[in-house]
Design a protein around this motif. Structure first.
Motif, PDB file in Angstrom:
ATOM      1  N   GLU A   1      64.677  18.070  19.523  1.00 41.72           N
ATOM      2  CA  GLU A   1      65.969  17.632  19.013  1.00 41.72           C
ATOM      3  C   GLU A   1      66.431  18.647  17.976  1.00 41.72           C
ATOM      4  O   GLU A   1      65.796  18.807  16.937  1.00 41.72           O
ATOM      5  CB  GLU A   1      65.819  16.255  18.371  1.00 41.72           C
ATOM      6  CG  GLU A   1      67.056  15.745  17.699  1.00 41.72           C
ATOM      7  CD  GLU A   1      66.789  14.453  16.947  1.00 41.72           C
ATOM      8  OE1 GLU A   1      67.497  14.221  15.959  1.00 41.72           O
ATOM      9  OE2 GLU A   1      65.874  13.710  17.327  1.00 41.72           O
TER      10      GLU A   1
ATOM     11  N   ALA B   1      68.660  19.528  15.129  1.00 43.02           N
ATOM     12  CA  ALA B   1      69.478  18.800  14.157  1.00 43.02           C
ATOM     13  C   ALA B   1      70.686  19.624  13.727  1.00 43.02           C
ATOM     14  O   ALA B   1      71.775  19.088  13.571  1.00 43.02           O
ATOM     15  CB  ALA B   1      68.640  18.415  12.952  1.00 43.02           C
ATOM     16  N   GLU B   2      70.475  20.921  13.496  1.00 44.07           N
ATOM     17  CA  GLU B   2      71.578  21.783  13.102  1.00 44.07           C
ATOM     18  C   GLU B   2      71.191  23.251  13.263  1.00 44.07           C
ATOM     19  O   GLU B   2      70.026  23.573  13.414  1.00 44.07           O
ATOM     20  CB  GLU B   2      72.023  21.505  11.671  1.00 44.07           C
ATOM     21  CG  GLU B   2      70.966  21.761  10.616  1.00 44.07           C
ATOM     22  CD  GLU B   2      71.441  21.394   9.226  1.00 44.07           C
ATOM     23  OE1 GLU B   2      72.449  21.980   8.780  1.00 44.07           O
ATOM     24  OE2 GLU B   2      70.819  20.527   8.602  1.00 44.07           O
TER      25      GLU B   2
ATOM     26  N   GLY C   1      64.960  21.888  14.046  1.00 46.97           N
ATOM     27  CA  GLY C   1      64.752  20.826  15.019  1.00 46.97           C
ATOM     28  C   GLY C   1      63.527  19.986  14.757  1.00 46.97           C
ATOM     29  O   GLY C   1      62.803  20.174  13.773  1.00 46.97           O
ATOM     30  N   ARG C   2      63.297  19.053  15.666  1.00 43.22           N
ATOM     31  CA  ARG C   2      62.192  18.115  15.549  1.00 43.22           C
ATOM     32  C   ARG C   2      61.522  17.969  16.914  1.00 43.22           C
ATOM     33  O   ARG C   2      62.181  17.866  17.936  1.00 43.22           O
ATOM     34  CB  ARG C   2      62.745  16.753  15.112  1.00 43.22           C
ATOM     35  CG  ARG C   2      61.722  15.682  14.976  1.00 43.22           C
ATOM     36  CD  ARG C   2      62.347  14.382  14.493  1.00 43.22           C
ATOM     37  NE  ARG C   2      63.040  14.620  13.229  1.00 43.22           N
ATOM     38  CZ  ARG C   2      64.235  14.124  12.919  1.00 43.22           C
ATOM     39  NH1 ARG C   2      64.871  13.371  13.777  1.00 43.22           N
ATOM     40  NH2 ARG C   2      64.786  14.385  11.761  1.00 43.22           N
TER      41      ARG C   2
ATOM     42  N   SER D   1      60.681  12.284  21.255  1.00 47.90           N
ATOM     43  CA  SER D   1      60.704  13.748  21.238  1.00 47.90           C
ATOM     44  C   SER D   1      59.443  14.351  21.821  1.00 47.90           C
ATOM     45  O   SER D   1      59.090  15.467  21.518  1.00 47.90           O
ATOM     46  CB  SER D   1      60.903  14.237  19.797  1.00 47.90           C
ATOM     47  OG  SER D   1      59.817  13.831  18.997  1.00 47.90           O
TER      48      SER D   1
END
Length: 80
Positions: free
Chosen positions: A25, A27-28, A72-73, A20
């Motif tokens: 990223e 996630a939701e 996110g990440r 990353s």
């Protein structure tokens, strides 16, 4: 490996392959009110590079229009 210390040189982190390190990223997606405001206390503002600007703006506008936020990440690397 418990109880052991690993010493890294200044060059070592640059060689790590972090999935990353250049992307976020997501996630939701959640309703904006579902995120505890305390989590915003240590947040960062990120901006896209020119190549991802259009996609970023489309995502930002869609989240604003629907009242959603993305969870996110991302990896942020700093050297001490």
């Amino acid at each position: 490996m418990a109880g052991r210390i690993l010493v890294l040189s200044e060059e070592d982190p640059a060689e790590l392959l972090l999935p990353s390190s250049h992307t976020i990223e997501v996630a939701e997606f959640l309703p904006a009110g579902a995120v505890d405001p305390v989590l915003f206390d240590g947040s960062y503002v990120l901006q896209p590079q020119q190549v991802g600007l259009r996609a970023y703006c489309l995502l930002r506008d869609a989240m604003t229009d629907t009242g959603r936020v993305g969870l996110g990440r991302v990896t942020i690397r700093t050297l001490l």
